[in-house]
Design a protein around this motif. Structure first.
Motif, PDB file in Angstrom:
ATOM      1  N   THR A 137      47.049  31.564 -41.208  1.00 23.54           N
ATOM      2  CA  THR A 137      48.449  31.150 -41.116  1.00 23.54           C
ATOM      3  C   THR A 137      49.184  31.833 -39.960  1.00 23.54           C
ATOM      4  O   THR A 137      50.371  31.608 -39.784  1.00 23.54           O
ATOM      5  CB  THR A 137      49.222  31.438 -42.421  1.00 23.54           C
ATOM      6  OG1 THR A 137      49.192  32.846 -42.663  1.00 23.54           O
ATOM      7  CG2 THR A 137      48.642  30.689 -43.584  1.00 23.54           C
ATOM      8  N   LEU A 181      64.082  29.078 -37.798  1.00 22.20           N
ATOM      9  CA  LEU A 181      63.168  28.889 -38.927  1.00 22.20           C
ATOM     10  C   LEU A 181      63.883  28.859 -40.271  1.00 22.20           C
ATOM     11  O   LEU A 181      63.244  28.877 -41.324  1.00 22.20           O
ATOM     12  CB  LEU A 181      62.122  30.009 -38.938  1.00 22.20           C
ATOM     13  CG  LEU A 181      61.169  30.050 -37.750  1.00 22.20           C
ATOM     14  CD1 LEU A 181      60.260  31.261 -37.838  1.00 22.20           C
ATOM     15  CD2 LEU A 181      60.353  28.775 -37.665  1.00 22.20           C
ATOM     16  N   SER A 184      65.145  26.602 -42.011  1.00 23.07           N
ATOM     17  CA  SER A 184      64.713  25.522 -42.903  1.00 23.07           C
ATOM     18  C   SER A 184      63.392  25.849 -43.602  1.00 23.07           C
ATOM     19  O   SER A 184      63.033  25.204 -44.578  1.00 23.07           O
ATOM     20  CB  SER A 184      64.581  24.206 -42.129  1.00 23.07           C
ATOM     21  OG  SER A 184      63.548  24.316 -41.165  1.00 23.07           O
ATOM     22  N   ARG A 185      62.689  26.878 -43.126  1.00 28.72           N
ATOM     23  CA  ARG A 185      61.399  27.272 -43.713  1.00 28.72           C
ATOM     24  C   ARG A 185      61.485  28.622 -44.437  1.00 28.72           C
ATOM     25  O   ARG A 185      60.477  29.251 -44.702  1.00 28.72           O
ATOM     26  CB  ARG A 185      60.337  27.305 -42.615  1.00 28.72           C
ATOM     27  CG  ARG A 185      60.186  25.909 -41.973  1.00 28.72           C
ATOM     28  CD  ARG A 185      59.119  25.852 -40.962  1.00 28.72           C
ATOM     29  NE  ARG A 185      57.822  25.796 -41.621  1.00 28.72           N
ATOM     30  CZ  ARG A 185      56.674  25.785 -40.960  1.00 28.72           C
ATOM     31  NH1 ARG A 185      56.660  25.832 -39.651  1.00 28.72           N
ATOM     32  NH2 ARG A 185      55.535  25.743 -41.615  1.00 28.72           N
ATOM     33  N   ARG A 186      62.713  29.036 -44.738  1.00 25.84           N
ATOM     34  CA  ARG A 186      62.955  30.343 -45.374  1.00 25.84           C
ATOM     35  C   ARG A 186      62.092  30.554 -46.623  1.00 25.84           C
ATOM     36  O   ARG A 186      61.490  31.609 -46.792  1.00 25.84           O
ATOM     37  CB  ARG A 186      64.428  30.490 -45.736  1.00 25.84           C
ATOM     38  CG  ARG A 186      64.728  31.703 -46.616  1.00 25.84           C
ATOM     39  CD  ARG A 186      66.181  31.804 -46.985  1.00 25.84           C
ATOM     40  NE  ARG A 186      66.980  32.269 -45.885  1.00 25.84           N
ATOM     41  CZ  ARG A 186      67.063  33.541 -45.504  1.00 25.84           C
ATOM     42  NH1 ARG A 186      66.384  34.446 -46.144  1.00 25.84           N
ATOM     43  NH2 ARG A 186      67.822  33.887 -44.499  1.00 25.84           N
ATOM     44  N   GLU A 242      59.253  29.291 -47.515  1.00 24.42           N
ATOM     45  CA  GLU A 242      57.845  29.464 -47.142  1.00 24.42           C
ATOM     46  C   GLU A 242      57.604  30.849 -46.514  1.00 24.42           C
ATOM     47  O   GLU A 242      56.615  31.519 -46.834  1.00 24.42           O
ATOM     48  CB  GLU A 242      57.458  28.359 -46.151  1.00 24.42           C
ATOM     49  CG  GLU A 242      56.030  28.361 -45.727  1.00 24.42           C
ATOM     50  CD  GLU A 242      55.712  27.255 -44.732  1.00 24.42           C
ATOM     51  OE1 GLU A 242      54.552  27.217 -44.288  1.00 24.42           O
ATOM     52  OE2 GLU A 242      56.608  26.456 -44.374  1.00 24.42           O
ATOM     53  N   ILE A 243      58.511  31.290 -45.663  1.00 19.53           N
ATOM     54  CA  ILE A 243      58.378  32.592 -45.003  1.00 19.53           C
ATOM     55  C   ILE A 243      58.453  33.720 -46.027  1.00 19.53           C
ATOM     56  O   ILE A 243      57.625  34.636 -46.020  1.00 19.53           O
ATOM     57  CB  ILE A 243      59.446  32.762 -43.902  1.00 19.53           C
ATOM     58  CG1 ILE A 243      59.184  31.765 -42.784  1.00 19.53           C
ATOM     59  CG2 ILE A 243      59.471  34.184 -43.365  1.00 19.53           C
ATOM     60  CD1 ILE A 243      60.326  31.613 -41.794  1.00 19.53           C
TER      61      ILE A 243
END
Length: 144
Positions: free
Chosen positions: A45, A105, A107-109, A111-112
């Motif tokens: 990843t 990023l 919008s990907r909080r 997932e992070i």
């Protein structure tokens, strides 16, 4: 794939410019010094967790989380843990302050943060020095 604890290879120091970037985020009296020689990495990843600094007079330590080309620097302290759960995994709790997701990023909080929690779980409270191989982590984000 899981995160793994390993010593950093020379090629990775160069690939991620670790000596410069981590050295710039060390304590003012230690600027330019690379604190860690190991990390918790998931190559699949393109993410890793690395300690940037530690000072015996501070309750928190400096850490960085690299996620798909973006760095986040924060401070963290342990809240206890260890031991083996019935499923064979270790468990740890952490308190984190100053963790921000880069604007591009946002919008990907979710997932992070999930990947950060996964990295902390597999760090098992000690990285390459841990006797555990896999774990889970509870993270509490606090204000400064």
């Amino acid at each position: 794939m899981a995160f793994v604890n390993e010593y950093i290879q020379e090629a990775d120091y160069e690939k991620y410019d670790l000596r410069r970037i981590c050295g710039e985020h060390n304590l003012p009296s230690q600027r330019g010094h690379m604190y860690s020689r190991s990390w918790t990495v998931d190559r699949e990843t393109d993410a890793f967790l690395i300690q940037v600094w530690s000072h015996h007079e501070s309750r928190f330590e400096g850490w960085a989380f690299y996620w798909k080309g973006e760095w986040t620097f924060f401070e963290m302290t342990g809240m206890g843990g260890g031991g083996m759960r019935p499923d064979g995994k270790c468990w740890y709790g952490y308190r984190i302050k100053g963790f921000t997701v880069p604007l591009q990023l946002e919008s990907r909080r979710v997932e992070i943060v999930a990947d950060l929690e996964r990295a902390l779980g597999d760090y098992c409270g000690g990285g390459v020095f841990s006797t555990y191989k896999q774990g889970t982590a509870t993270v509490e984000f606090v204000e400064e």
